[in-house]
Design a protein around this motif. Structure first.
Motif, PDB file in Angstrom:
ATOM      1  N   LEU A  19       0.660  -1.148  -0.184  1.00 31.33           N
ATOM      2  CA  LEU A  19       0.095  -0.206  -0.347  1.00 31.33           C
ATOM      3  C   LEU A  19       0.701   1.027  -0.033  1.00 31.33           C
ATOM      4  O   LEU A  19       0.353   2.153  -0.865  1.00 31.33           O
ATOM      5  CB  LEU A  19      -1.420  -0.294   1.166  1.00 31.33           C
ATOM      6  N   ARG A  20       2.028   1.191   0.760  1.00 27.94           N
ATOM      7  CA  ARG A  20       2.448   2.562   1.091  1.00 27.94           C
ATOM      8  C   ARG A  20       3.208   2.679  -0.381  1.00 27.94           C
ATOM      9  O   ARG A  20       3.564   3.587  -0.810  1.00 27.94           O
ATOM     10  CB  ARG A  20       3.911   2.171   2.342  1.00 27.94           C
ATOM     11  N   THR A  21       4.045   2.122  -0.887  1.00 31.81           N
ATOM     12  CA  THR A  21       4.244   1.251  -3.001  1.00 31.81           C
ATOM     13  C   THR A  21       3.270   2.515  -3.072  1.00 31.81           C
ATOM     14  O   THR A  21       3.769   3.101  -4.618  1.00 31.81           O
ATOM     15  CB  THR A  21       4.533   0.499  -3.019  1.00 31.81           C
ATOM     16  N   GLN A  22       2.061   1.776  -3.275  1.00 34.76           N
ATOM     17  CA  GLN A  22       1.470   2.635  -4.191  1.00 34.76           C
ATOM     18  C   GLN A  22       1.095   3.789  -3.810  1.00 34.76           C
ATOM     19  O   GLN A  22       0.437   4.668  -4.874  1.00 34.76           O
ATOM     20  CB  GLN A  22       0.383   1.209  -4.066  1.00 34.76           C
ATOM     21  N   THR A  57      -3.848   0.202   8.781  1.00 34.95           N
ATOM     22  CA  THR A  57      -5.039   0.495   9.159  1.00 34.95           C
ATOM     23  C   THR A  57      -4.767   2.083   8.547  1.00 34.95           C
ATOM     24  O   THR A  57      -3.508   2.564   8.722  1.00 34.95           O
ATOM     25  CB  THR A  57      -5.135   0.307  11.209  1.00 34.95           C
ATOM     26  N   VAL A  58      -5.943   2.341   7.670  1.00 36.00           N
ATOM     27  CA  VAL A  58      -5.613   3.690   7.377  1.00 36.00           C
ATOM     28  C   VAL A  58      -6.469   4.713   7.292  1.00 36.00           C
ATOM     29  O   VAL A  58      -7.887   4.271   7.687  1.00 36.00           O
ATOM     30  CB  VAL A  58      -5.644   3.036   5.870  1.00 36.00           C
ATOM     31  N   ARG A  59      -6.436   5.697   7.955  1.00 35.45           N
ATOM     32  CA  ARG A  59      -7.019   6.986   8.305  1.00 35.45           C
ATOM     33  C   ARG A  59      -7.371   7.643   7.534  1.00 35.45           C
ATOM     34  O   ARG A  59      -5.997   8.316   6.791  1.00 35.45           O
ATOM     35  CB  ARG A  59      -6.909   7.112   9.556  1.00 35.45           C
ATOM     36  N   VAL A  60      -8.654   8.103   6.696  1.00 37.58           N
ATOM     37  CA  VAL A  60      -8.776   9.033   6.149  1.00 37.58           C
ATOM     38  C   VAL A  60      -9.029  10.052   5.823  1.00 37.58           C
ATOM     39  O   VAL A  60     -10.314   9.871   7.076  1.00 37.58           O
ATOM     40  CB  VAL A  60      -8.838   8.590   4.351  1.00 37.58           C
ATOM     41  N   THR A  61      -9.136  11.369   6.341  1.00 42.93           N
ATOM     42  CA  THR A  61      -9.660  13.017   6.423  1.00 42.93           C
ATOM     43  C   THR A  61      -9.974  13.119   5.384  1.00 42.93           C
ATOM     44  O   THR A  61      -8.924  13.378   4.329  1.00 42.93           O
ATOM     45  CB  THR A  61      -9.146  13.959   7.254  1.00 42.93           C
ATOM     46  N   SER A  62     -11.199  13.301   4.054  1.00 43.42           N
ATOM     47  CA  SER A  62     -10.920  14.027   2.790  1.00 43.42           C
ATOM     48  C   SER A  62     -11.092  15.559   3.081  1.00 43.42           C
ATOM     49  O   SER A  62     -11.147  16.050   3.943  1.00 43.42           O
ATOM     50  CB  SER A  62     -12.580  13.465   2.947  1.00 43.42           C
ATOM     51  N   THR A  71      -9.600  -0.880   7.285  1.00 43.25           N
ATOM     52  CA  THR A  71      -7.884  -1.711   7.291  1.00 43.25           C
ATOM     53  C   THR A  71      -8.277  -3.035   6.188  1.00 43.25           C
ATOM     54  O   THR A  71      -8.575  -3.451   5.594  1.00 43.25           O
ATOM     55  CB  THR A  71      -8.659  -3.357   8.207  1.00 43.25           C
ATOM     56  N   ASN A  72      -6.579  -2.609   5.623  1.00 36.54           N
ATOM     57  CA  ASN A  72      -6.398  -3.515   4.692  1.00 36.54           C
ATOM     58  C   ASN A  72      -6.881  -2.942   3.323  1.00 36.54           C
ATOM     59  O   ASN A  72      -7.266  -3.644   2.648  1.00 36.54           O
ATOM     60  CB  ASN A  72      -6.118  -5.069   4.630  1.00 36.54           C
ATOM     61  N   PRO A  73      -6.802  -1.505   3.464  1.00 36.19           N
ATOM     62  CA  PRO A  73      -8.086  -0.907   2.136  1.00 36.19           C
ATOM     63  C   PRO A  73      -6.883  -0.845   0.929  1.00 36.19           C
ATOM     64  O   PRO A  73      -5.785  -1.078   0.983  1.00 36.19           O
ATOM     65  CB  PRO A  73      -7.968   0.175   1.990  1.00 36.19           C
ATOM     66  N   SER A  74      -7.667  -1.131  -0.811  1.00 35.39           N
ATOM     67  CA  SER A  74      -6.843  -1.129  -1.712  1.00 35.39           C
ATOM     68  C   SER A  74      -6.792   0.831  -2.196  1.00 35.39           C
ATOM     69  O   SER A  74      -6.782   1.697  -1.051  1.00 35.39           O
ATOM     70  CB  SER A  74      -7.677  -1.665  -3.157  1.00 35.39           C
ATOM     71  N   LEU A  75      -5.643   1.077  -3.232  1.00 34.36           N
ATOM     72  CA  LEU A  75      -5.120   2.080  -3.319  1.00 34.36           C
ATOM     73  C   LEU A  75      -6.799   2.698  -4.057  1.00 34.36           C
ATOM     74  O   LEU A  75      -6.717   4.076  -3.462  1.00 34.36           O
ATOM     75  CB  LEU A  75      -4.348   2.427  -4.517  1.00 34.36           C
ATOM     76  N   ALA A  76      -7.533   2.352  -4.514  1.00 39.57           N
ATOM     77  CA  ALA A  76      -8.874   2.658  -4.945  1.00 39.57           C
ATOM     78  C   ALA A  76      -9.336   2.984  -4.157  1.00 39.57           C
ATOM     79  O   ALA A  76     -10.167   3.818  -4.341  1.00 39.57           O
ATOM     80  CB  ALA A  76      -9.946   2.530  -5.947  1.00 39.57           C
ATOM     81  N   GLN A  77     -10.345   2.288  -2.838  1.00 39.14           N
ATOM     82  CA  GLN A  77     -10.713   2.453  -1.543  1.00 39.14           C
ATOM     83  C   GLN A  77     -10.445   4.100  -0.662  1.00 39.14           C
ATOM     84  O   GLN A  77     -10.401   4.658  -0.690  1.00 39.14           O
ATOM     85  CB  GLN A  77     -10.545   1.307  -0.912  1.00 39.14           C
ATOM     86  N   VAL A  78      -9.263   4.025  -0.978  1.00 38.93           N
ATOM     87  CA  VAL A  78      -8.137   5.266  -0.301  1.00 38.93           C
ATOM     88  C   VAL A  78      -8.733   6.554  -1.036  1.00 38.93           C
ATOM     89  O   VAL A  78      -9.025   7.525  -0.530  1.00 38.93           O
ATOM     90  CB  VAL A  78      -5.989   4.986  -0.236  1.00 38.93           C
TER      91      VAL A  78
END
Length: 84
Positions: A19-22, A57-62, A71-78
């Motif tokens: 994920l970090r690479t993507q 685990t990824v926290r996103v603030t739009s 948890t373990n999202p795809s790049l598209a989900q992020v």
């Protein structure tokens, strides 16, 4: 509110590396937090992952101020969470 992404990770996690690479290749800035070095971050991950230390685990603030945790999202989900 400022849009942003925080990736909670731990060393040796291949899903985290992927994920970090993507994110880097997509030129999406993010903050990384090693849960093995940050007890508060580990506690946060456990609080959203059914008491497990599941990473990434990824926290996103739009840009609109909406916060989501995945948890373990795809790049598209992020990307989708960031756009909302």
């Amino acid at each position: 509110m400022t849009a942003g992404i925080t990736v909670y990770w731990r060393p040796g996690c291949t899903y985290c590396i992927k994920l970090r690479t993507q994110l880097r290749l997509a030129r999406i800035p993010y903050r990384k937090v090693n849960i093995w070095r940050d007890p508060d971050a580990a506690a946060f991950v456990r609080s959203v992952a059914d008491r497990n230390e599941t990473v990434p685990t990824v926290r996103v603030t739009s840009a609109g101020g909406r916060e989501s945790v995945m948890t373990n999202p795809s790049l598209a989900q992020v990307k989708q969470a960031l756009a909302v």
